[in-house]
Design a protein around this motif. Structure first.
Motif, PDB file in Angstrom:
ATOM      1  N   THR A 158      70.055 -53.042   8.481  1.00 25.60           N
ATOM      2  CA  THR A 158      70.355 -52.819   7.068  1.00 25.60           C
ATOM      3  C   THR A 158      71.772 -53.294   6.821  1.00 25.60           C
ATOM      4  OG1 THR A 158      68.924 -50.879   7.025  1.00 25.60           O
ATOM      5  CG2 THR A 158      70.505 -51.103   5.229  1.00 25.60           C
ATOM      6  N   SER A 186      75.042 -54.656   4.052  1.00 19.65           N
ATOM      7  CA  SER A 186      75.669 -54.707   2.731  1.00 19.65           C
ATOM      8  C   SER A 186      76.998 -55.422   2.896  1.00 19.65           C
ATOM      9  CB  SER A 186      75.880 -53.306   2.157  1.00 19.65           C
ATOM     10  OG  SER A 186      76.785 -52.577   2.941  1.00 19.65           O
ATOM     11  N   GLY A 187      77.414 -56.139   1.872  1.00 15.32           N
ATOM     12  CA  GLY A 187      78.685 -56.857   1.947  1.00 15.32           C
ATOM     13  C   GLY A 187      78.548 -58.176   2.657  1.00 15.32           C
ATOM     14  N   SER A 188      79.403 -58.394   3.655  1.00 16.05           N
ATOM     15  CA  SER A 188      79.424 -59.645   4.422  1.00 16.05           C
ATOM     16  C   SER A 188      79.048 -59.361   5.865  1.00 16.05           C
ATOM     17  CB  SER A 188      80.816 -60.277   4.352  1.00 16.05           C
ATOM     18  OG  SER A 188      81.165 -60.554   3.027  1.00 16.05           O
ATOM     19  N   THR A 210      71.241 -61.567   5.192  1.00 17.07           N
ATOM     20  CA  THR A 210      71.301 -61.255   3.768  1.00 17.07           C
ATOM     21  C   THR A 210      72.476 -60.307   3.515  1.00 17.07           C
ATOM     22  OG1 THR A 210      69.760 -59.419   4.038  1.00 17.07           O
ATOM     23  CG2 THR A 210      68.832 -61.548   3.460  1.00 17.07           C
ATOM     24  N   THR A 211      73.008 -60.350   2.301  1.00 22.77           N
ATOM     25  CA  THR A 211      74.161 -59.509   1.968  1.00 22.77           C
ATOM     26  C   THR A 211      73.759 -58.114   1.530  1.00 22.77           C
ATOM     27  OG1 THR A 211      74.181 -60.384  -0.284  1.00 22.77           O
ATOM     28  CG2 THR A 211      75.595 -61.482   1.339  1.00 22.77           C
ATOM     29  N   ALA A 212      72.488 -57.907   1.269  1.00 24.50           N
ATOM     30  CA  ALA A 212      71.999 -56.578   0.899  1.00 24.50           C
ATOM     31  C   ALA A 212      70.526 -56.473   1.276  1.00 24.50           C
ATOM     32  CB  ALA A 212      72.173 -56.341  -0.599  1.00 24.50           C
ATOM     33  N   GLY A 213      70.159 -55.332   1.814  1.00 20.87           N
ATOM     34  CA  GLY A 213      68.762 -55.124   2.156  1.00 20.87           C
ATOM     35  C   GLY A 213      68.525 -55.084   3.651  1.00 20.87           C
ATOM     36  N   GLU A 222      65.624 -59.464   3.368  1.00 16.85           N
ATOM     37  CA  GLU A 222      65.748 -58.799   2.064  1.00 16.85           C
ATOM     38  C   GLU A 222      64.558 -57.891   1.792  1.00 16.85           C
ATOM     39  OE1 GLU A 222      67.401 -60.904  -1.288  1.00 16.85           O
ATOM     40  OE2 GLU A 222      67.898 -62.566   0.024  1.00 16.85           O
ATOM     41  N   SER A 279      62.755 -54.350   1.308  1.00 17.74           N
ATOM     42  CA  SER A 279      63.217 -53.102   0.695  1.00 17.74           C
ATOM     43  C   SER A 279      62.107 -52.085   0.636  1.00 17.74           C
ATOM     44  CB  SER A 279      63.762 -53.351  -0.702  1.00 17.74           C
ATOM     45  OG  SER A 279      62.817 -53.995  -1.513  1.00 17.74           O
TER      46      SER A 279
END
Length: 65
Positions: free
Chosen positions: A13, A15-17, A37-40, A63, A65
């Protein structure tokens, strides 16, 4: 054991970089690790047929979810 396959799935999981430093023993299609991916949720599967000397990495989903 050489000649027998083994595999595992890694669920991440982000988030960010995000960044993962993959070991040199992981081989990806086309010779390059996937972009994270940057989120997910990203899902990766790894398989070996030589007792873990070489791992073949596959992107199973990104990604999610």
């Amino acid at each position: 054991v050489t000649g027998k396959a083994g595999a595992f799935t890694l669920i991440t999981t982000f988030s960010g970089s995000p960044a993962i430093t993959w070991p040199a023993s992981v081989k990806w299609a086309g010779g390059a690790a996937p972009t994270l991916t940057t989120a997910g949720i990203d899902v990766f599967t790894f398989m070996t047929t030589d007792g873990g000397t070489t791992w073949f990495g596959f992107t199973s989903g990104q990604e999610m979810s």
